[in-house]
Design a protein around this motif. Structure first.
Motif, PDB file in Angstrom:
ATOM      1  N   ILE A  57    -170.362  24.922  -7.685  1.00  0.00           N
ATOM      2  CA  ILE A  57    -169.180  24.698  -7.808  1.00  0.00           C
ATOM      3  C   ILE A  57    -169.581  23.908  -9.085  1.00  0.00           C
ATOM      4  N   PRO A  58    -169.640  24.545  -9.804  1.00  0.00           N
ATOM      5  CA  PRO A  58    -169.139  23.928 -11.293  1.00  0.00           C
ATOM      6  C   PRO A  58    -168.155  22.755 -11.237  1.00  0.00           C
ATOM      7  N   VAL A  59    -168.512  20.975 -11.399  1.00  0.00           N
ATOM      8  CA  VAL A  59    -168.170  19.809 -11.323  1.00  0.00           C
ATOM      9  C   VAL A  59    -168.484  19.722 -13.083  1.00  0.00           C
ATOM     10  N   HIS A  60    -167.873  18.888 -13.371  1.00  0.00           N
ATOM     11  CA  HIS A  60    -168.044  18.074 -14.678  1.00  0.00           C
ATOM     12  C   HIS A  60    -167.083  16.509 -14.781  1.00  0.00           C
ATOM     13  N   ILE A  61    -167.975  15.663 -14.989  1.00  0.00           N
ATOM     14  CA  ILE A  61    -167.365  14.157 -15.096  1.00  0.00           C
ATOM     15  C   ILE A  61    -166.695  14.690 -17.029  1.00  0.00           C
ATOM     16  N   TYR A  62    -165.439  13.806 -16.540  1.00  0.00           N
ATOM     17  CA  TYR A  62    -164.685  13.842 -17.805  1.00  0.00           C
ATOM     18  C   TYR A  62    -164.549  12.114 -18.348  1.00  0.00           C
ATOM     19  N   GLU A  63    -164.721  12.193 -19.180  1.00  0.00           N
ATOM     20  CA  GLU A  63    -165.331  10.937 -19.613  1.00  0.00           C
ATOM     21  C   GLU A  63    -164.594   9.789 -19.952  1.00  0.00           C
ATOM     22  N   ILE A  64    -163.579   9.997 -19.772  1.00  0.00           N
ATOM     23  CA  ILE A  64    -162.224   9.134 -19.605  1.00  0.00           C
ATOM     24  C   ILE A  64    -162.591   8.047 -18.426  1.00  0.00           C
ATOM     25  N   ASP A  65    -161.559   6.121 -18.572  1.00  0.00           N
ATOM     26  CA  ASP A  65    -162.055   5.762 -17.256  1.00  0.00           C
ATOM     27  C   ASP A  65    -161.000   5.506 -16.431  1.00  0.00           C
ATOM     28  N   PRO A  66    -159.994   6.462 -16.527  1.00  0.00           N
ATOM     29  CA  PRO A  66    -159.202   5.848 -15.125  1.00  0.00           C
ATOM     30  C   PRO A  66    -159.430   6.556 -14.026  1.00  0.00           C
ATOM     31  N   VAL A  67    -158.723   6.451 -12.723  1.00  0.00           N
ATOM     32  CA  VAL A  67    -160.175   7.435 -11.336  1.00  0.00           C
ATOM     33  C   VAL A  67    -158.714   8.610 -11.201  1.00  0.00           C
ATOM     34  N   ASN A  68    -159.324   9.676 -11.626  1.00  0.00           N
ATOM     35  CA  ASN A  68    -158.346  11.267 -11.258  1.00  0.00           C
ATOM     36  C   ASN A  68    -159.308  11.700 -10.937  1.00  0.00           C
ATOM     37  N   GLY A  69    -158.960  12.881 -10.339  1.00  0.00           N
ATOM     38  CA  GLY A  69    -159.524  14.245 -10.390  1.00  0.00           C
ATOM     39  C   GLY A  69    -158.416  15.324 -11.051  1.00  0.00           C
ATOM     40  N   LEU A  70    -159.690  15.960 -11.720  1.00  0.00           N
ATOM     41  CA  LEU A  70    -158.668  17.214 -12.178  1.00  0.00           C
ATOM     42  C   LEU A  70    -159.246  18.777 -12.183  1.00  0.00           C
ATOM     43  N   ALA A  71    -158.069  19.407 -11.960  1.00  0.00           N
ATOM     44  CA  ALA A  71    -158.755  21.096 -11.808  1.00  0.00           C
ATOM     45  C   ALA A  71    -158.260  21.933 -13.205  1.00  0.00           C
ATOM     46  N   ALA A  72    -159.035  22.535 -14.068  1.00  0.00           N
ATOM     47  CA  ALA A  72    -158.462  23.204 -14.795  1.00  0.00           C
ATOM     48  C   ALA A  72    -158.313  24.670 -14.276  1.00  0.00           C
ATOM     49  N   PRO A  73    -157.679  25.847 -15.048  1.00  0.00           N
ATOM     50  CA  PRO A  73    -156.689  26.687 -14.813  1.00  0.00           C
ATOM     51  C   PRO A  73    -158.366  27.764 -14.760  1.00  0.00           C
ATOM     52  N   ASP A  74    -159.694  27.778 -15.622  1.00  0.00           N
ATOM     53  CA  ASP A  74    -160.623  28.836 -15.509  1.00  0.00           C
ATOM     54  C   ASP A  74    -161.993  28.226 -14.219  1.00  0.00           C
ATOM     55  N   GLY A  75    -161.371  26.967 -13.673  1.00  0.00           N
ATOM     56  CA  GLY A  75    -161.463  27.270 -12.683  1.00  0.00           C
ATOM     57  C   GLY A  75    -162.791  25.796 -12.445  1.00  0.00           C
ATOM     58  N   ARG A  76    -162.983  24.777 -13.383  1.00  0.00           N
ATOM     59  CA  ARG A  76    -164.119  24.047 -14.022  1.00  0.00           C
ATOM     60  C   ARG A  76    -163.119  22.704 -12.940  1.00  0.00           C
ATOM     61  N   ILE A  77    -163.650  22.342 -11.920  1.00  0.00           N
ATOM     62  CA  ILE A  77    -163.222  21.236 -11.574  1.00  0.00           C
ATOM     63  C   ILE A  77    -163.514  19.256 -12.100  1.00  0.00           C
ATOM     64  N   PHE A  78    -163.063  18.575 -12.238  1.00  0.00           N
ATOM     65  CA  PHE A  78    -163.098  17.302 -13.345  1.00  0.00           C
ATOM     66  C   PHE A  78    -163.101  16.148 -12.556  1.00  0.00           C
TER      67      PHE A  78
END
Length: 227
Positions: A57-78
């Motif tokens: 399960i590819p999970v990435h750290i998105y370098e922004i400060d707000p507390v959030n989780g995101l899912a990209a259409p290509d299946g990556r989780i941020f």
């Protein structure tokens, strides 16, 4: 046909702006993210991957400060850096972070991720089109009405998706042996997360269902999976 031009031009401009926003969002995610490399979280995501019968399960750290989780259409989780820092500082457990990842996986698996790009990238385009059209009839008020209508539409789309993603996460967490208690306990920490952000509501809660309602829905779903 000429009479339709004042209407068609804002729509065409909005579509162009939307596609540009999506492209810019993908580019920003690629440029400002790195692969998650936390052993404890990796162990939990590996358990979820095994339950789903996939390799990783590819999970990435998105370098922004707000507390959030995101899912990209290509299946990556941020997971945002702000959220990851809450985990590193002990305010969020590994299991609670896993519940966020499971929730975002739900958006991908249920086909929400592509639709959510409208929320993430397309609201500005919709707001621009509405503002241009409404301002023709209500000069000065068009911007405010367009902003309100855009938020109303986005909120309606978001709530049903959130309940479905919560249900998916509950099933996956239970099936993986992680359990859904952390999914519920995270909601109990949201006030603290908000205070840590100087009173700013965490981004991943905006337009989402009320916390108590989401917990009640999770508990109802638990009965379907816990034997």
């Amino acid at each position: 046909m000429l009479k339709l031009i004042p209407i068609l031009l804002p729509i065409a401009y909005g579509l162009l702006l939307y596609h540009f926003s999506v492209w810019r969002t993908h580019r920003e995610l690629d440029a400002q993210s790195t692969r998650l490399a936390d052993p404890k979280l990796k162990a939990l995501t590996d358990r979820m991957a095994a339950s789903l019968e996939i390799v990783d399960i590819p999970v990435h750290i998105y370098e922004i400060d707000p507390v959030n989780g995101l899912a990209a259409p290509d299946g990556r989780i941020f997971i945002t850096r702000g959220f990851f820092n809450e985990y590193r500082q002990g305010r969020v457990t590994a299991e609670e972070m896993a519940s966020v990842i499971a929730h975002e996986l739900g958006h991908v698996a249920l086909g929400h991720a592509r639709k959510r790009m409208i929320d993430f990238s397309g609201q500005n385009a919709l707001r621009t089109v509405l503002s241009m059209m409404i301002s023709r009839f209500l000069p000065g008020a068009g911007v405010y009405i367009a902003r309100f209508l855009t938020r109303l539409v986005a909120a309606g789309l978001s709530r049903s998706d959130e309940y479905e993603a919560d249900a998916y996460a509950t099933a996956l967490l239970i099936r993986s042996g992680i359990g859904s208690e952390a999914q519920k306990s995270l909601f109990g920490k949201l006030d603290a997360l908000t205070k840590n952000r100087a009173g700013v509501m965490p981004a991943w809660l905006m337009s989402h269902p009320k916390t108590a309602e989401r917990i009640a829905a999770i508990e109802k779903n638990e009965a379907k999976w816990v034997r």
